[in-house]
Design an enzyme around this catalytic site. Structure first.
Site, PDB file in Angstrom:
ATOM      1  N   GLY A   1      37.780  43.521  36.364  1.00  0.00           N
ATOM      2  CA  GLY A   1      37.050  43.036  35.185  1.00  0.00           C
ATOM      3  C   GLY A   1      37.820  43.163  33.887  1.00  0.00           C
TER       4      GLY A   1
ATOM      5  N   SER B   1      41.733  39.033  34.037  1.00  0.00           N
ATOM      6  CA  SER B   1      43.037  38.540  34.477  1.00  0.00           C
ATOM      7  C   SER B   1      43.157  37.022  34.329  1.00  0.00           C
ATOM      8  CB  SER B   1      43.316  38.957  35.926  1.00  0.00           C
ATOM      9  OG  SER B   1      42.279  38.513  36.768  1.00  0.00           O
TER      10      SER B   1
ATOM     11  N   ASP C   1      37.132  36.793  25.699  1.00  0.00           N
ATOM     12  CA  ASP C   1      38.256  37.317  26.488  1.00  0.00           C
ATOM     13  C   ASP C   1      39.535  36.531  26.200  1.00  0.00           C
ATOM     14  OD1 ASP C   1      36.931  35.194  27.631  1.00  0.00           O
ATOM     15  OD2 ASP C   1      36.811  36.030  29.640  1.00  0.00           O
TER      16      ASP C   1
END
Ligand code: MEV
Length: 321
Positions: free
Chosen positions: A106, A109, A153
């Site tokens: 998590g 990647s 992210d």
């Protein structure tokens, strides 16, 4: 011409789930990176080699739909397609991906790989794309692949540091912090982010505004905690972590193992603890003073977790050589 780039993984500190709906979050870039080497070739082929996600010498066909592409190649292929559509290129390419961390924990990647690939192509074509331009193309790629996601992210991988992120990337602010006494505990369980996000979404449409109310409460926490992090008031930051975790439990995205690791860290003297990211599995995070750090780490291990040492607040996407 050959270029190697890298981009960092991330940890979401506050604002999990609500950030998908344009609410703010705070996240930090960590010193676990994805490395991408792109080499121009004479043929017109695009070959991807990413053995850690079971992709070996795979030829990318940019016309293929996402569903027809093996999972480990989807982000790379769609990033390449999006880049080509926007900026163009005519050579063939060989792309090698090397992961500095497992895709199962998590740390983001896929987002880091997406950003590193866009950064590499940008350098190769001497475009010198800004962090914002890399973010925009990366976020489009995530939406094309997964259909859901806030984009924080991607922003964290592109910008690095510790960022305040709001309105799906309209606001990205580097907090410029120096210190974050964070400890990370891995549950050993892989969370399927897209499924959990969709599950929360289905609950938003149940005729009550329960989920929206919880999201607004998380937003209040994010806004309050920003200043506290800057002032290193870890006691108060820890209290807000607990409060954020409580709301995430009400959202039904926590789990027995996450609750157990959170509780263990607090019994061992941490300031507060919460899950980080989608929930159910992946990692929990906690804050501890230097004197309590070892105790807290032992507590997490005894409760069945694995402590993953990370440095936070690191540099975003960069050229390696
Ligand atoms: C997953 O890392 C965090 C979520 O908020 C999803 C997202 O922001 O895309 C659950």
């Amino acid at each position: 011409m050959k270029i190697t780039t890298s981009a960092p993984g991330k940890l979401l500190l506050f604002g999990d789930h609500s950030v998908v709906y344009a609410h703010p979050c705070i996240s930090t870039a960590i010193d676990r990176r994805i490395y991408v080497t792109v080499t121009e070739t004479d043929d017109q082929r695009y070959v991807l080699h990413a053995p850690e996600v079971e992709i070996e010498e795979y030829e990318l066909d940019l016309l293929k739909d996402v569903e027809a592409i093996p999972k480990g190649a989807q982000y790379c292929q769609i990033a390449l397609r999006n880049f080509k559509e926007k900026y163009g290129f005519d050579s063939g390419l060989r792309i090698e991906v090397k992961a500095g961390f497992s895709s199962k924990i998590g740390f983001g990647s896929s987002s880091a790989a997406t950003v590193a690939i866009i950064k590499a192509l940008s350098q190769l074509k001497q475009l010198n794309l800004t962090q914002q331009e890399i973010f925009e193309l990366g976020y489009k790629t995530v939406l094309d692949v997964k259909g859901v996601g806030s984009g924080y992210d991607i922003a964290t991988a592109a910008y690095g540091g510790t960022i305040y992120y709001e309105k799906n990337g309209e606001i990205i602010e580097d907090l410029g912090i120096k210190n974050l006494p964070l400890i990370v505990g891995y549950t050993g369980i892989k969370a399927d982010t897209a499924d959990i996000v969709k599950e929360v979404r289905s609950r938003m449409n149940n005729g009550t505004n329960e989920v929206e109310t919880l999201f607004n409460e998380i937003t209040d926490i994010v806004k309050e905690v920003k200043e506290l992090i800057l002032n290193e008031e870890w006691n108060k930051v820890g209290e807000l972590m607990d409060k954020n975790q409580e709301i995430l439990s009400q959202l039904q995205v926590s789990s027995e193992i996450l609750d157990k690791l959170n509780a263990a860290s607090k019994e061992a003297g941490s300031f507060g603890a919460k899950l980080s990211g989608a929930g159910i599995g992946d990692c929990m995070i906690t804050l501890a003073s230097e004197v309590k750090r070892l105790n807290v780490e032992n507590g997490i291990v005894q409760a069945g977790g694995k402590v993953i040492p990370v440095r936070t607040n690191v540099e975003g996407a960069r050229v390696e050589k």
